[in-house]
Write an enzyme that holds these catalytic residues in place. Structure first.
Site, mmCIF file in Angstrom:
data_model
loop_
_atom_site.group_PDB
_atom_site.id
_atom_site.type_symbol
_atom_site.label_atom_id
_atom_site.label_comp_id
_atom_site.label_asym_id
_atom_site.label_seq_id
_atom_site.Cartn_x
_atom_site.Cartn_y
_atom_site.Cartn_z
ATOM 1 C CG ASP A 96 -7.626 5.180 -14.144
ATOM 2 O OD1 ASP A 96 -8.391 4.736 -15.025
ATOM 3 O OD2 ASP A 96 -7.670 4.795 -12.960
ATOM 4 C CG HIS B 74 -4.837 -2.115 -8.372
ATOM 5 N ND1 HIS B 74 -4.360 -3.396 -8.180
ATOM 6 C CD2 HIS B 74 -4.420 -1.385 -7.287
ATOM 7 C CE1 HIS B 74 -3.673 -3.448 -7.058
ATOM 8 N NE2 HIS B 74 -3.705 -2.247 -6.483
ATOM 9 C CD GLU C 30 -9.011 -4.381 1.660
ATOM 10 O OE1 GLU C 30 -8.449 -3.766 2.588
ATOM 11 O OE2 GLU C 30 -9.087 -5.629 1.595
ATOM 12 C CG ASP D 259 -4.066 7.222 -12.042
ATOM 13 O OD1 ASP D 259 -4.757 7.964 -11.323
ATOM 14 O OD2 ASP D 259 -4.135 5.979 -11.991
ATOM 15 C CG HIS E 231 -9.473 2.182 -10.591
ATOM 16 N ND1 HIS E 231 -9.417 3.377 -9.918
ATOM 17 C CD2 HIS E 231 -10.780 1.834 -10.634
ATOM 18 C CE1 HIS E 231 -10.644 3.740 -9.559
ATOM 19 N NE2 HIS E 231 -11.485 2.809 -9.983
ATOM 20 C CD GLU F 128 -4.637 2.261 -10.064
ATOM 21 O OE1 GLU F 128 -5.152 1.968 -8.944
ATOM 22 O OE2 GLU F 128 -5.187 3.008 -10.892
#
Length: 218
Positions: free
Chosen positions: A152, A56, A51, A7, A147, A9
């Protein structure tokens, strides 16, 4: 069979503008987590939009002293290997390949399994983000306040295993080994297969009355 669930970010959606800030990878061997993992945070050399930070929680200050993706690109590519799994894999692979290209490495050349695609097949027309999949499959997300790539990736691995039939233990069978099982069944009398004279006569009468010129009588 070795697979790696991973995963990412990022600083936002879309390449080449946005960059990877975190990658988490967990290894499966014969569908069992091995405990081997790979995790990095990266300095993206750009600001984190507010945002995105809300999603995260990785701030400019936190990432300022982290390595750049190029510093670990070869290690990441080697760990991912030939078969990877991700949720919404199109997004992750696109960003990963953009970073690899910047670092002078070839794109990911691996079989890619997308758990989002698997979920949409199982639950068409329903929300199929990672949280929704975990909720349906009774996978706890209690630790997922924000997150995070490692968390994740672990959740994605559980979703993947659940969507594809659960964990399968590795089979280590020695060459030539056999296991025999004795099965005892009560003997049955042979069934009669020949028609009785009355049944044969009735059959002939049926053919004469119902079927004109059957080919087997030619």
């Amino acid at each position: 069979m070795r697979e790696v669930v991973f995963d990412l970010e990022t600083t936002g959606i879309g390449t080449p503008l946005h960059r990877i800030v975190e990658i988490g990878c967990v290894e499966l061997e014969h569908r069992i987590p091995t405990g081997n993992a790979l995790h990095f945070w990266f300095n993206p050399d750009r600001f984190i939009p507010g945002e995105v930070f809300a999603i995260h929680g990785l701030s400019d200050y936190f990432l300022a002293d982290k390595a750049h993706f190029a510093d670990h690109a070869g290690e990441i590519l080697g760990f991912l290997g030939g078969a990877v799994v991700a949720h919404n894999a199109e997004f992750d692979v696109r960003h990963l390949n953009a970073e690899l290209a910047r670092a002078g490495w070839p794109p990911l050349a691996a079989k890619v399994t997308d758990t989002l695609v698997l979920a949409r097949r199982k639950w068409p027309g329903q929300p199929n983000n990672l949280d929704a999949c975990c909720a349906r499959l009774k996978i706890s997300t209690v630790e997922r306040g924000l997150h995070g790539a490692m968390l994740d990736a672990g959740l994605c691995a559980e979703v993947y295993l659940a969507l594809t039939g659960g964990r399968q233990a590795a089979m280590n069978v020695e060459q030539g080994a056999r296991e025999t099982v004795a099965v005892t069944r009560a003997p049955r009398a042979a069934r009669p297969h020949e028609p009785s004279p009355e049944e044969a006569l009735a059959h002939e009468k049926f053919l004469d009355e119902k079927i004109k010129g059957p080919i087997w009588r030619a």
